[in-house]
Design an enzyme around this catalytic site. Structure first.
Site, mmCIF file in Angstrom:
data_model
loop_
_atom_site.group_PDB
_atom_site.id
_atom_site.type_symbol
_atom_site.label_atom_id
_atom_site.label_comp_id
_atom_site.label_asym_id
_atom_site.label_seq_id
_atom_site.Cartn_x
_atom_site.Cartn_y
_atom_site.Cartn_z
ATOM 1 N N HIS A 159 0.864 -1.181 0.000
ATOM 2 C CA HIS A 159 0.000 0.000 0.000
ATOM 3 C C HIS A 159 0.900 1.231 0.000
ATOM 4 C CE1 HIS A 159 -2.828 2.968 1.697
ATOM 5 N NE2 HIS A 159 -3.801 2.147 1.388
ATOM 6 N N ASP B 141 3.239 -4.258 8.055
ATOM 7 C CA ASP B 141 1.981 -3.528 7.904
ATOM 8 C C ASP B 141 0.859 -4.560 8.004
ATOM 9 O OD1 ASP B 141 -0.270 -2.171 7.125
ATOM 10 O OD2 ASP B 141 0.461 -1.655 5.116
ATOM 11 N N GLN C 31 -4.367 -4.985 6.843
ATOM 12 C CA GLN C 31 -5.342 -5.855 6.180
ATOM 13 C C GLN C 31 -5.457 -7.233 6.815
ATOM 14 O OE1 GLN C 31 -7.579 -5.255 3.889
ATOM 15 N NE2 GLN C 31 -6.971 -3.156 3.490
ATOM 16 N N LYS D 152 -10.243 -0.968 10.225
ATOM 17 C CA LYS D 152 -10.294 -2.132 9.352
ATOM 18 C C LYS D 152 -10.518 -3.418 10.128
ATOM 19 C CE LYS D 152 -7.927 0.083 5.571
ATOM 20 N NZ LYS D 152 -6.929 0.061 4.503
ATOM 21 N N CYS E 151 -4.734 2.534 -3.811
ATOM 22 C CA CYS E 151 -3.531 3.063 -3.141
ATOM 23 C C CYS E 151 -2.361 2.094 -3.290
ATOM 24 C CB CYS E 151 -3.799 3.349 -1.662
ATOM 25 S SG CYS E 151 -5.083 4.562 -1.367
#
Length: 452
Positions: free
Chosen positions: A151, A228, A231, A254, A402
């Site tokens: 991302h 990261d 997600q 999220k 993104c």
């Protein structure tokens, strides 16, 4: 909730009803989806529309359960004061709730309390690592290994820091199923690698990356691993030790928590050597005319008034997920994903990007992919497909998500993306598939209508 009659104390919040993780019909550990959906006011409201909403844009943001909404309302009604600043009862209550949320976040990912920093989201956390750690550690000729599936939040900060320091970005390329192979790791992570920055789950392909293997490779050459997990936290258990993460960031919104709230984990010894990115109230030991001494982490990195209500809501979202159980969530979402992928495979002209199977696992027992599916319909612009689905009240996203370098790597200008969550149903998936199947005809009708 009315104001309390005793002006010196405020009422303890009573918990909202909890959904059952198992149902009589589904067997032990299966998700009672009807009970879960009843906890989400917006999901329930969407079913009352003339054309019920099939919300499949969960990779962008998730809906919030009643327990999260009521926890934030409780804070503002009964505990609204600045944390870590006052000695009166309201301020003590606010501080207690804020630090309780920190403890919850630490336990949720297997960290120590003082290794948790509250941020405005994963983007803020990743920028903090890049500019407070990376910009002060990298030198000309050093390398930052990132994947092509990142991302922009885990790409643009490293681009900027590389330009500042003379370091170089090295890209690990995904295979046809969206996964970074062992061969790619061995080729791209080398003696000049100082940092590897990796998304646990791709927000475009849904692929689960071998974060632990990348961590082992970068640790072997003395570097650090930045994960990261924006997600992944709604779909997979996240543990900093299991992943081998030195830094790890994710957002609340999220994973069924509030907007504008996130967590950054960092190993204590790394935080101790970092300068704060933001400076102001609440993060100092002492200030003089020409100099200042900063507090230890986490306060050092939490300048200004924190989003206390956001932290409270995030803690409630974590509790919600743990009570449901990740195994039950994963089984439910895998079944929906199989239905969605097999349905798309049967639609002529549809190309799915990444893995087209839902049941694969790797040696580290990570699933092959999560329920984020990007696709294109031959001869139809992705934005037109999304608009056609929107007319059927099926919510998906179209664009580069993104992640422009990845979408370009896939040979596309834009893709459509459907993304699942624990409150989605077979009916949601079936309506999505029906709408995709009719997308070409629907787009043709839309174009003709616009010409008149």
């Amino acid at each position: 909730m009315g104001l309390p009659t005793n002006h010196n104390t405020f009422p303890e919040r009573s918990s909202a009803p909890r959904p059952a993780a198992s149902s009589a019909s589904g067997g032990a550990g299966s998700l009672d989806v009807a009970a879960v959906r009843a906890q989400f006011p917006l999901v329930e409201a969407g079913q009352q529309l003339k054309r019920p909403l099939a919300y499949l844009d969960n990779a962008a943001t998730t809906h919030k359960p009643e327990c999260v909404l009521s926890s934030q309302e409780y804070f503002y009604r009964c505990a609204n004061a600045n944390a870590s600043r006052g000695v009166y009862s309201l301020a003590k209550t606010s501080t207690k709730l804020y630090e309780k949320a920190r403890r919850m976040a630490a336990a949720f990912i297997g960290a120590a309390d003082d290794e948790i920093i509250f941020t405005s989201g994963a983007t803020a956390g990743l920028n903090l690592v890049a500019f407070s750690y990376g910009a002060n550690r990298l030198a000309p000729g050093d390398e930052v290994a990132i994947t092509m599936a990142e991302h922009h939040s885990n790409l643009l900060p490293w681009q900027a820091v590389a330009k500042l320091t003379g370091a170089k970005l090295v890209y690990l390329l995904p295979d046809e199923e969206g996964r970074i192979s062992d061969e790619e790791i061995a080729e791209k992570v080398g003696p000049r690698t100082r940092i590897a920055a990796v998304a646990h789950v791709s927000n475009v392909l849904g692929s689960v990356q071998p974060v632990r293997r990348i961590a082992d490779a970068v640790h072997a050459v003395g570097g650090v691993l930045v994960a990261d997990c924006a997600q992944s936290v709604a779909h997979l258990p996240v543990d900093v030790s299991a992943l081998g993460a030195d830094f790890l960031a994710f957002s609340a919104h999220k994973m069924f928590g509030p907007l504008g709230t996130g967590v950054l984990y960092g190993r204590r010894e790394l935080f101790e050597g970092m300068e704060p990115l933001l400076r102001g109230g609440g993060m100092i030991e002492s200030v003089f005319e020409q100099d200042a001494a900063f507090a230890l982490a986490p306060a050092r990195f939490e300048a200004g008034t924190p989003n206390i209500a956001g932290a409270v809501g995030l803690a409630e979202a974590m509790r919600f997920m743990l009570e449901l159980g990740y195994d039950a969530v994963r089984d439910h979402e895998r079944r929906l994903l199989e239905r969605l992928l097999s349905g798309l495979a049967a639609v002529p002209g549809v190309r799915v990007h990444g893995a087209t199977r839902a049941d694969g696992t790797f040696e580290d027992d990570e699933p092959l992919r999560c329920g984020v599916v990007s696709f294109n319909v031959s001869g139809v612009d992705a934005n037109d497909v999304a608009a056609a689905l929107a007319r059927d009240n099926v919510a998906v996203r179209a664009g580069a998500h993104c992640a422009e370098p990845l979408v370009r790597f896939l040979g596309e200008r834009a893709t459509c993306r459907a993304s699942l969550a624990l409150y989605n149903t077979d009916e949601d998936v079936d309506r999505f598939l029906e709408s995709v199947e009719g997308a070409k005809a629907a787009v043709a009708i839309m174009i003709m209508a616009s010409m008149h």
